[in-house]
Design a protein around this motif. Structure first.
Motif, PDB file in Angstrom:
ATOM      1  N   GLN A 270       0.827  -1.205   0.000  1.00  0.00           N
ATOM      2  CA  GLN A 270       0.000   0.000   0.000  1.00  0.00           C
ATOM      3  C   GLN A 270       0.866   1.262   0.000  1.00  0.00           C
ATOM      4  OE1 GLN A 270      -3.425  -1.295   3.060  1.00  0.00           O
ATOM      5  NE2 GLN A 270      -3.866   0.582   1.942  1.00  0.00           N
ATOM      6  N   GLN A 271       1.938   1.246   0.784  1.00  0.00           N
ATOM      7  CA  GLN A 271       2.825   2.409   0.814  1.00  0.00           C
ATOM      8  C   GLN A 271       3.461   2.653  -0.550  1.00  0.00           C
ATOM      9  OE1 GLN A 271       5.252   2.617   4.778  1.00  0.00           O
ATOM     10  NE2 GLN A 271       4.534   0.517   4.543  1.00  0.00           N
ATOM     11  N   LEU A 272       3.925   1.590  -1.184  1.00  0.00           N
ATOM     12  CA  LEU A 272       4.548   1.746  -2.493  1.00  0.00           C
ATOM     13  C   LEU A 272       3.548   2.258  -3.519  1.00  0.00           C
ATOM     14  CD1 LEU A 272       6.759  -1.488  -2.645  1.00  0.00           C
ATOM     15  CD2 LEU A 272       7.492   0.853  -2.104  1.00  0.00           C
ATOM     16  N   ALA A 273       2.304   1.765  -3.460  1.00  0.00           N
ATOM     17  CA  ALA A 273       1.282   2.215  -4.402  1.00  0.00           C
ATOM     18  C   ALA A 273       0.981   3.702  -4.220  1.00  0.00           C
ATOM     19  CB  ALA A 273       0.011   1.384  -4.235  1.00  0.00           C
ATOM     20  N   LEU A 275       3.005   5.959  -2.837  1.00  0.00           N
ATOM     21  CA  LEU A 275       4.191   6.730  -3.222  1.00  0.00           C
ATOM     22  C   LEU A 275       4.308   6.829  -4.738  1.00  0.00           C
ATOM     23  CD1 LEU A 275       6.663   5.347  -0.549  1.00  0.00           C
ATOM     24  CD2 LEU A 275       5.865   7.712  -0.735  1.00  0.00           C
ATOM     25  N   ASP A 276       3.931   5.758  -5.413  1.00  0.00           N
ATOM     26  CA  ASP A 276       3.924   5.795  -6.873  1.00  0.00           C
ATOM     27  C   ASP A 276       2.942   6.866  -7.366  1.00  0.00           C
ATOM     28  OD1 ASP A 276       4.859   4.911  -9.335  1.00  0.00           O
ATOM     29  OD2 ASP A 276       3.345   3.348  -9.523  1.00  0.00           O
ATOM     30  N   ALA A 277       1.782   6.931  -6.737  1.00  0.00           N
ATOM     31  CA  ALA A 277       0.793   7.935  -7.116  1.00  0.00           C
ATOM     32  C   ALA A 277       1.285   9.351  -6.841  1.00  0.00           C
ATOM     33  CB  ALA A 277      -0.517   7.677  -6.358  1.00  0.00           C
ATOM     34  N   LEU A 278       2.171   9.499  -5.848  1.00  0.00           N
ATOM     35  CA  LEU A 278       2.722  10.814  -5.508  1.00  0.00           C
ATOM     36  C   LEU A 278       3.913  11.196  -6.372  1.00  0.00           C
ATOM     37  CD1 LEU A 278       2.614  10.726  -1.596  1.00  0.00           C
ATOM     38  CD2 LEU A 278       1.281  12.214  -3.084  1.00  0.00           C
ATOM     39  N   GLY A 279       4.360  10.290  -7.261  1.00  0.00           N
ATOM     40  CA  GLY A 279       5.531  10.575  -8.076  1.00  0.00           C
ATOM     41  C   GLY A 279       6.828  10.518  -7.295  1.00  0.00           C
ATOM     42  N   VAL A 280       6.967   9.490  -6.469  1.00  0.00           N
ATOM     43  CA  VAL A 280       8.130   9.408  -5.582  1.00  0.00           C
ATOM     44  C   VAL A 280       9.438   9.314  -6.349  1.00  0.00           C
ATOM     45  CG1 VAL A 280       8.145   6.880  -5.371  1.00  0.00           C
ATOM     46  CG2 VAL A 280       8.968   8.296  -3.475  1.00  0.00           C
ATOM     47  N   ASP A 281       9.400   8.812  -7.581  1.00  0.00           N
ATOM     48  CA  ASP A 281      10.638   8.710  -8.344  1.00  0.00           C
ATOM     49  C   ASP A 281      11.293  10.076  -8.526  1.00  0.00           C
ATOM     50  OD1 ASP A 281       8.437   9.412  -9.891  1.00  0.00           O
ATOM     51  OD2 ASP A 281       9.280   8.578 -11.734  1.00  0.00           O
ATOM     52  N   GLU A 282      10.499  11.122  -8.663  1.00  0.00           N
ATOM     53  CA  GLU A 282      11.063  12.467  -8.819  1.00  0.00           C
ATOM     54  C   GLU A 282      11.745  12.917  -7.530  1.00  0.00           C
ATOM     55  OE1 GLU A 282       8.130  15.171 -10.177  1.00  0.00           O
ATOM     56  OE2 GLU A 282       7.558  13.958 -11.924  1.00  0.00           O
ATOM     57  N   LEU A 283      11.156  12.583  -6.372  1.00  0.00           N
ATOM     58  CA  LEU A 283      11.758  12.963  -5.097  1.00  0.00           C
ATOM     59  C   LEU A 283      13.087  12.237  -4.887  1.00  0.00           C
ATOM     60  CD1 LEU A 283       8.654  12.941  -2.719  1.00  0.00           C
ATOM     61  CD2 LEU A 283       9.711  14.886  -3.867  1.00  0.00           C
ATOM     62  N   TYR A 327      -7.541   3.485  -5.592  1.00  0.00           N
ATOM     63  CA  TYR A 327      -7.582   3.700  -4.142  1.00  0.00           C
ATOM     64  C   TYR A 327      -6.298   4.362  -3.661  1.00  0.00           C
ATOM     65  CZ  TYR A 327      -8.152   2.729   0.857  1.00  0.00           C
ATOM     66  OH  TYR A 327      -8.269   2.846   2.217  1.00  0.00           O
ATOM     67  N   ALA A 328      -5.158   3.908  -4.190  1.00  0.00           N
ATOM     68  CA  ALA A 328      -3.875   4.506  -3.803  1.00  0.00           C
ATOM     69  C   ALA A 328      -3.844   5.989  -4.140  1.00  0.00           C
ATOM     70  CB  ALA A 328      -2.724   3.777  -4.496  1.00  0.00           C
ATOM     71  N   ALA A 329      -4.335   6.358  -5.310  1.00  0.00           N
ATOM     72  CA  ALA A 329      -4.349   7.764  -5.707  1.00  0.00           C
ATOM     73  C   ALA A 329      -5.270   8.580  -4.801  1.00  0.00           C
ATOM     74  CB  ALA A 329      -4.795   7.882  -7.161  1.00  0.00           C
ATOM     75  N   GLU A 330      -6.419   7.992  -4.464  1.00  0.00           N
ATOM     76  CA  GLU A 330      -7.356   8.676  -3.568  1.00  0.00           C
ATOM     77  C   GLU A 330      -6.718   8.928  -2.206  1.00  0.00           C
ATOM     78  OE1 GLU A 330     -11.257   7.295  -1.014  1.00  0.00           O
ATOM     79  OE2 GLU A 330     -11.003   6.498  -3.039  1.00  0.00           O
TER      80      GLU A 330
END
Length: 576
Positions: A270-273, A275-283, A327-330
């Motif tokens: 769930q955390q990875l999903a 973070l993916d929705a938040l664009g964690v790769d850019e961070l 759900y992750a994006a929400e």
């Protein structure tokens, strides 16, 4: 290659690989060794979830070594004793010991060697001795008075000659060696020998000794009173190890595998999903430590709130929705610039979440600097920690296992057996109607959480860490650094670590620190100050004190790789 939390277990696993055994044989040998040399962290009567990968056909699987609640363990049974939480220590917290059965099942289904071969090193260390690690000596010293006054069977084993064994001293447990040897039989096929050992443990002399001790001897527990237990021989005889499919999620072009929601494993996914929705790769690629730590901590709080509201063995867990991109994006949209208050579970499929009433008023935890893990008090108020082992063999088979429970400080030694029982029942709620409410025959929602990361071509790593509620927190920055940042395994493990203590504790007395964030000082004073300015209650610990990850696997070029945690100078990775 073998990586684990103790150098002797890693060496034993490597010995088995070099003798021709496969990864499953090596993991079993290492696991039994851990149950001897780290008795404050696990035991043969503990718990052991295992994730495996069979290279020949790409089969991934979970061996569930998490025992179930006794048939007599009802909410009313505890309430009649005046309890509103299951004690963290003593007889009343006991569930069926699952670790021994899990190792046997892995060996029987996927191993190649006889039980006597993989058990021999553990018997040798129990009989002839091993150097006691400093943490074990310190733990014994902490509870020595309780052993002497209340748990004489533990004093007999862990206070030889009436004194606390010193760190590094040769320590033996001949009663445990005798038990292991009694479980071995000769003659018949390899599988018949393993089955005979299982019956002796779960239907024979071990089950009988457990029944007698639990039913006839009252011992002091963390309630401050003496109680007999509820675990009986029939509970052991009726329990079987289960093999189950993994639960998985695609992230950064790979597939991450965990256990199902009878444990906390899916919170990593769930955390990875999110973070993916938040664009964690850019961070990660921007090397923005402040933004990264804040985002990870806030996502952690959301995922673990869902754990409290939806995870459990007896629950109808809406796991497909919890792991869905929508759900992750929400949920990710709830992450703001400042630290969020309270517990905010979601409403998958429109369902109304329900949290234990105790979580609304739980006092802040008195944190233990340098650990962030379950610790122990002189009264045995809290449990011990956990071990971990990862193995990869020449054929590419992989194992990730997180044995725990049966801690020397949380449950008295069963007379004549040399080991203690698991106290995992403390993770049940005594409030009916919750996903993790106590019910006979169900598994407690364990924190034990091995992991497997696979690329589409079958390469990838087995990974994991001890750490209770922190297990599926410490693995997040590790995976981000490795998968997104391109760090090697050792570099990703060595980097500064943090976790949220806002997460409700799974262990008695089930407390937490609102907006708490525990971080190694190596994150930097400026970053830590900026996190505090965002509302996090920052607790800074030493530079090398959080996380005890290890990993082993196969690189895309076919090279075997492994890494172990340097913190505590005890973990060890070995291979050739």
């Amino acid at each position: 290659m073998v990586a684990s939390t103790h150098w002797l277990a890693s060496a034993v696993g490597m010995r088995v690989l070099e003798a021709g055994g496969n990864a499953f044989d090596a993991a079993v040998a290492a696991g039994f060794t851990l149950s001897v040399v780290e008795p404050h962290l696990n035991g043969p009567g503990g718990d052991a979830p295992i994730i495996g990968y069979r290279a020949a056909d790409g089969h991934t699987f979970v061996v569930c070594g998490q025992g179930t609640a006794p048939a007599a363990a009802t909410v009313d049974a505890y309430r009649d004793l005046g309890l509103d939480l299951v004690p963290g220590t003593g007889h009343l917290a006991a569930v069926v010991p699952g670790a021994f059965g899990a190792w046997l099942d892995l060996l029987a289904r996927y191993g190649t060697l006889p039980l006597a071969d993989v058990l021999a090193p553990a018997i040798g260390y129990a009989r002839d001795g091993y150097p006691l690690v400093r943490a074990a000596s310190r733990t014994i010293a902490t509870v020595a008075e309780m052993f002497t006054e209340h748990w004489p069977t533990s004093a007999e084993v862990y206070l030889p000659h009436g004194a606390v064994p010193t760190a590094g001293a040769r320590f033996t447990n001949p009663a445990l060696a005798d038990t292991f040897e009694r479980l071995l039989v000769t003659g018949g096929t390899r599988e018949a020998q393993i089955e005979a050992a299982r019956r002796s443990f779960y239907e024979g002399f071990v089950a009988e000794a457990v029944d007698t001790f639990q039913s006839t001897v009252a011992v002091r527990d963390s309630s401050g009173r003496r109680h007999t237990g509820l675990l009986r021989a029939d509970d052991l005889a009726g329990w079987r190890v289960t093999e189950e499919p993994t639960v998985s999620l695609r992230f950064a072009g790979r597939t991450v595998h965990k256990t199902a929601a009878w444990g906390q494993g899916p919170v990593l996914l769930q955390q990875l999903a999110m973070l993916d929705a938040l664009g964690v790769d850019e961070l990660v690629r921007a090397d923005d430590t402040l933004a990264l730590v804040h985002a990870v901590v806030e996502v952690t709080k959301l995922a673990f709130a869902d754990r409290e509201a939806w995870y459990g063995d007896s629950a109808d867990v809406p796991l497909d929705t919890l792991l869905s991109p929508a759900y992750a994006a929400e949920r990710a949209r709830l992450v703001g610039r400042t630290a969020a208050e309270g517990l905010l579970p979601g409403s998958p499929d429109g369902r109304v979440p329900r949290l234990a009433s105790a979580l609304w008023g739980a006092p802040a935890a008195a944190s233990t600097p340098g650990t962030g893990e379950p610790t122990v008090s002189p009264q045995g108020l809290s449990p011990g920690d956990t071990c971990h082992v990862d193995v990869v063999d020449r054929w590419g088979n992989r194992v990730s296992a997180t044995p725990s429970g049966g801690w020397l400080q949380s449950s008295p030694v069963v007379p004549g057996l040399g080991f203690a029982l698991p106290t995992r029942a403390q993770m049940f709620w005594l409030e009916p109607g919750l996903p993790a409410s106590l019910a006979p025959g169900t598994r407690p929602r364990t924190t034990l959480s091995p992991g497997l990361l696979l690329d589409d071509d079958g390469t990838g790593i087995a990974f994991g860490t001890p750490g209770g509620d922190q297990q599926d927190q410490w693995t997040v920055p590790f995976l981000l650094r490795h998968l997104v940042g391109g760090a090697g395994l050792q570099e990703a493990i060595d980097a500064p670590m943090w976790h949220s203590s806002h997460v409700p504790g799974s262990f008695y007395p089930r407390t937490h620190t609102p907006r708490g964030l525990v971080a190694e000082s190596r994150l930097g004073a400026d970053v830590l100050a900026a996190l505090a300015a965002r509302g996090h209650q920052v607790e800074t610990v030493g530079p090398w004190e959080l996380g005890r990850l290890s990993a082993a696997g196969v690189r895309p070029d076919g090279m075997l790789v492994a890494a172990a945690n340097p913190r505590g100078m005890q973990g060890y990775a070995v291979g050739r």
